[in-house]
Design a protein around this motif. Structure first.
Motif: not given
Length: 274
Positions: A157-162
């Protein structure tokens, strides 16, 4: 000496502060933009600086508490949010504060703070000032989640936001065709990286039945823990994660998108990627 129960509650409060502040910035800037009532520059700068400083103080508080008390591993678990019994799948919300994640989180917040301070002056009176800081808020939240993720689902989830914020910043000057093409190029490379990441997540679930990194990196505090899977399985998952990281980091053979990222505004292209 602080009682164990009080210390655990203090860690929970400080840890949640680190996580909540970037999320609050996303909500405030994002919702205001969605309803068509963008805030003025002073308000945007105030919210950005306030949430970043509070999150940074929370991260430093966790670090000081861990150093004083000798703790090397603090986990914040918020329970299962999605459970699919037939598929033996559950989405477990877990964040880990240890000797690796806390310094990286502090570094991320410091870097984002420098970018925000520089951007507030460099982009003063720019037409896309609000849009830049909306993308910036996604990036900050993504970096914090990526730094502290305790499960592969939270990390993704954090990876996709970045990745989303990065591609949008490359295509920031969307009135010209070149930045849009370059943004699409960056997003396309990210798809390969995300495919490798998803394969790693599926393999981790297949090998262990869950996405908790404790099964991959060890049952105890890093780096002393003993992995619950074989060395071959851990190597396969690790290589896929390395491939995913190479795509997002513009490492060989994915380095072709990095020069194209310079089409974005200077605060993101020169500071983030530099």
């Amino acid at each position: 000496m602080i009682p164990e129960e009080v210390l655990a509650n203090l860690f929970q409060v400080l840890g949640c502060t680190v996580l909540v502040c970037p999320a609050v910035l996303v909500l405030v800037l994002g919702l205001k933009t969605l309803i068509g009532r963008s805030m003025g520059e002073p308000a945007i700068i105030w919210w950005t600086q306030a949430t970043n400083i509070i999150a940074l103080l929370g991260a430093f508080g966790v670090l000081v508490g861990m150093l004083n008390h000798g703790d090397r591993f603090v986990a914040i678990e918020l329970g299962n949010w999605v459970i699919i019994p037939e598929q033996h799948f559950h989405f477990h919300l877990k964040f880990v504060f240890d000797r690796l994640s806390v310094p990286f989180c502090i570094l991320s917040l410091l870097l984002c703070g420098v970018v925000a301070s520089f951007s507030s002056r460099y982009l003063h009176r720019e037409e896309g000032f609000n849009r830049f800081f909306v993308c910036y808020s996604f990036f900050t939240l993504g970096m914090v989640l990526t730094s502290l993720a305790g499960t592969v689902e939270v990390l993704f989830f954090g990876w996709e936001l970045v990745g989303l914020s990065s591609a949008l910043l490359v295509a920031y000057f969307h009135e010209r065709p070149a930045p849009v093409r370059n943004g699409v190029r960056v997003w396309s490379v990210y798809r390969f990286a995300d495919a490798a990441f998803l394969l790693a997540a599926l393999m981790l679930h297949h090998f262990t039945g869950e996405g908790d990194f404790a099964k991959l990196t060890g049952s105890g505090p890093w780096p002393e823990g003993v992995a619950a899977i074989s060395s071959t399985e851990a190597l396969a998952v690790g290589l896929l994660l390395l491939l995913a990281a190479a795509g997002k980091s513009a490492l060989v053979p994915f380095s072709g998108w990095l020069p194209r990222a310079m089409e974005g505004p200077t605060p993101s292209s020169a500071i983030f990627y530099g």
